[in-house]
Design a protein around this motif. Structure first.
Motif, PDB file in Angstrom:
ATOM      1  N   HIS A  34       0.819  -1.218   0.000  1.00 39.60           N
ATOM      2  CA  HIS A  34       0.000   0.000   0.000  1.00 39.60           C
ATOM      3  C   HIS A  34       0.848   1.262   0.000  1.00 39.60           C
ATOM      4  N   VAL A  35       2.157   1.116   0.252  1.00 41.74           N
ATOM      5  CA  VAL A  35       3.066   2.267   0.256  1.00 41.74           C
ATOM      6  C   VAL A  35       3.836   2.354  -1.064  1.00 41.74           C
ATOM      7  N   PHE A  36       4.440   1.235  -1.474  1.00 43.56           N
ATOM      8  CA  PHE A  36       5.308   1.225  -2.654  1.00 43.56           C
ATOM      9  C   PHE A  36       4.619   0.704  -3.906  1.00 43.56           C
ATOM     10  N   GLY A  37       3.480   0.025  -3.758  1.00 42.98           N
ATOM     11  CA  GLY A  37       2.842  -0.586  -4.905  1.00 42.98           C
ATOM     12  C   GLY A  37       3.539  -1.877  -5.312  1.00 42.98           C
ATOM     13  N   TYR A  38       3.171  -2.366  -6.506  1.00 44.13           N
ATOM     14  CA  TYR A  38       3.729  -3.613  -7.016  1.00 44.13           C
ATOM     15  C   TYR A  38       4.924  -3.326  -7.928  1.00 44.13           C
ATOM     16  N   GLY A  39       5.741  -4.346  -8.120  1.00 39.96           N
ATOM     17  CA  GLY A  39       6.819  -4.234  -9.092  1.00 39.96           C
ATOM     18  C   GLY A  39       8.204  -4.254  -8.495  1.00 39.96           C
ATOM     19  N   ALA A  40       9.189  -4.068  -9.364  1.00 37.71           N
ATOM     20  CA  ALA A  40      10.596  -4.223  -8.988  1.00 37.71           C
ATOM     21  C   ALA A  40      11.061  -3.167  -7.992  1.00 37.71           C
ATOM     22  N   LYS A  41      10.542  -1.948  -8.107  1.00 38.36           N
ATOM     23  CA  LYS A  41      10.993  -0.901  -7.185  1.00 38.36           C
ATOM     24  C   LYS A  41      10.524  -1.186  -5.764  1.00 38.36           C
ATOM     25  N   GLY A  42       9.267  -1.591  -5.627  1.00 34.70           N
ATOM     26  CA  GLY A  42       8.764  -1.954  -4.317  1.00 34.70           C
ATOM     27  C   GLY A  42       9.481  -3.162  -3.756  1.00 34.70           C
ATOM     28  N   MET A  43       9.779  -4.135  -4.624  1.00 34.25           N
ATOM     29  CA  MET A  43      10.525  -5.310  -4.193  1.00 34.25           C
ATOM     30  C   MET A  43      11.900  -4.918  -3.659  1.00 34.25           C
ATOM     31  N   THR A  44      12.577  -4.008  -4.357  1.00 34.18           N
ATOM     32  CA  THR A  44      13.923  -3.601  -3.953  1.00 34.18           C
ATOM     33  C   THR A  44      13.908  -2.918  -2.592  1.00 34.18           C
ATOM     34  N   LEU A  45      12.986  -1.994  -2.401  1.00 36.75           N
ATOM     35  CA  LEU A  45      12.888  -1.317  -1.108  1.00 36.75           C
ATOM     36  C   LEU A  45      12.540  -2.298   0.005  1.00 36.75           C
ATOM     37  N   MET A  88      13.362  -5.482   0.012  1.00 41.00           N
ATOM     38  CA  MET A  88      14.557  -6.286   0.268  1.00 41.00           C
ATOM     39  C   MET A  88      15.531  -5.546   1.177  1.00 41.00           C
ATOM     40  N   ILE A  89      15.692  -4.253   0.949  1.00 47.08           N
ATOM     41  CA  ILE A  89      16.588  -3.460   1.800  1.00 47.08           C
ATOM     42  C   ILE A  89      16.069  -3.441   3.235  1.00 47.08           C
ATOM     43  N   GLU A  90      14.762  -3.210   3.396  1.00 52.63           N
ATOM     44  CA  GLU A  90      14.177  -3.212   4.741  1.00 52.63           C
ATOM     45  C   GLU A  90      14.337  -4.574   5.402  1.00 52.63           C
ATOM     46  N   ALA A  91      14.050  -5.628   4.652  1.00 46.98           N
ATOM     47  CA  ALA A  91      14.160  -6.979   5.201  1.00 46.98           C
ATOM     48  C   ALA A  91      15.602  -7.316   5.564  1.00 46.98           C
ATOM     49  N   ALA A  92      16.554  -6.862   4.744  1.00 50.40           N
ATOM     50  CA  ALA A  92      17.966  -7.130   5.011  1.00 50.40           C
ATOM     51  C   ALA A  92      18.399  -6.526   6.344  1.00 50.40           C
ATOM     52  N   PHE A  93      17.980  -5.285   6.602  1.00 48.04           N
ATOM     53  CA  PHE A  93      18.292  -4.650   7.881  1.00 48.04           C
ATOM     54  C   PHE A  93      17.648  -5.410   9.035  1.00 48.04           C
ATOM     55  N   ASP A  94      16.390  -5.781   8.836  1.00 46.95           N
ATOM     56  CA  ASP A  94      15.643  -6.453   9.898  1.00 46.95           C
ATOM     57  C   ASP A  94      16.232  -7.826  10.217  1.00 46.95           C
ATOM     58  N   LEU A 119      24.189  -3.897   0.471  1.00 44.91           N
ATOM     59  CA  LEU A 119      23.025  -3.053   0.205  1.00 44.91           C
ATOM     60  C   LEU A 119      23.067  -2.520  -1.228  1.00 44.91           C
ATOM     61  N   HIS A 120      24.266  -2.149  -1.652  1.00 46.62           N
ATOM     62  CA  HIS A 120      24.426  -1.671  -3.029  1.00 46.62           C
ATOM     63  C   HIS A 120      24.073  -2.780  -4.014  1.00 46.62           C
ATOM     64  N   ARG A 121      24.425  -3.997  -3.672  1.00 43.34           N
ATOM     65  CA  ARG A 121      24.111  -5.135  -4.539  1.00 43.34           C
ATOM     66  C   ARG A 121      22.594  -5.350  -4.618  1.00 43.34           C
ATOM     67  N   LEU A 122      21.881  -5.126  -3.521  1.00 42.31           N
ATOM     68  CA  LEU A 122      20.428  -5.268  -3.534  1.00 42.31           C
ATOM     69  C   LEU A 122      19.799  -4.262  -4.490  1.00 42.31           C
TER      70      LEU A 122
END
Length: 236
Positions: free
Chosen positions: A56-67, A69-75, A86-89
């Motif tokens: 509901h914030v980023f929508g669907y697609g690769a950009k939302g997936m990337t953000l 992944m970054i959030e999940a990586a930190f968590d 992070l740069h690789r993500l």
């Protein structure tokens, strides 16, 4: 029964898509595996949960997936993930955005066959820029009377398209690979569907409780079976 309009999904109905997201997730898990035990950390489930909460914030697609992944990586790593990883993500997300468009076998011929007798519309969801680029690279755009890129494929979105075409839901058939986005909302409105499952589907687009025995649905295994399925629905 009269059919006045046929809608086609884009990703994994006209062209391959989920394969690239599956590869991105595999690379994500490979990176995270340097920091945690993948099974113990439930990496797959946790990433999926974060993606679901971010739609509901980023929508669907690769950009939302990337953000996500970054959030999940930190968590998942407790903030220990390196700047290089992070740069690789980010790079993984860019690779998904840049992937080539490969049409599913026989799909151009199937759509061309239907254009002789029906009005055809493309209804796809996701990031506007990415979806527009895929439509252009597919070279299928000229086959559709209208191309609708929506943020969500739900009953209100389909109702809007049908109202703009001036037709009743009972005269509409949607062709797609997702029970959640392509079939269920259309049936809820009173329309019909041709379900063509893809070999890999994002878990958030699946619904194992969905009743495929509904006579308003015809399931096919490949694109060449779509025109006969439309004929079957029309005769039903």
């Amino acid at each position: 029964m009269t059919i006045e309009l046929i809608g086609f999904d884009g990703d994994d109905t006209l062209w391959k898509s989920q394969d690239f997201y599956d590869a991105a997730q595999a690379e994500f898990e490979r990176i995270i595996g340097r920091y945690v035990d993948l099974a113990d950390a439930r990496v797959h489930e946790r990433l999926l949960a974060i993606e679901a909460s971010n739609i509901h914030v980023f929508g669907y697609g690769a950009k939302g997936m990337t953000l996500s992944m970054i959030e999940a990586a930190f968590d998942i790593t407790g903030g220990l993930i390196s700047s290089g990883d992070l740069h690789r993500l980010v790079g993984i997300g860019k690779e998904v955005l840049a992937h080539p468009v490969e049409l599913l076998p026989g799909i151009r011929e199937a759509v061309e066959t239907l254009t002789a007798d029906y009005r055809i519309v493309l209804i796809t969801k996701g990031d506007l820029i990415h979806q527009q680029a895929k439509v252009e690279r597919s070279r299928l755009g000229d086959l559709f009377q209208r191309i609708e890129i929506v943020s969500e494929k739900d009953p209100p979105a389909y109702s809007r398209v049908l109202a703009e075409f001036g037709i009743a839901a009972a005269s509409f058939v949607m062709v797609g690979n997702s029970l959640v986005s392509d079939i269920a909302p259309v049936l809820e409105l009173g329309g019909r569907g041709v379900y063509m499952p893809y070999h890999s589907t994002w878990l958030l687009e699946t619904n194992p409780q969905f009743a495929l025995e509904d006579p308003r649905i015809v399931q096919v295994g490949e694109a060449s079976q779509i025109p006969p399925a439309i004929a079957q629905l029309r005769a039903g």
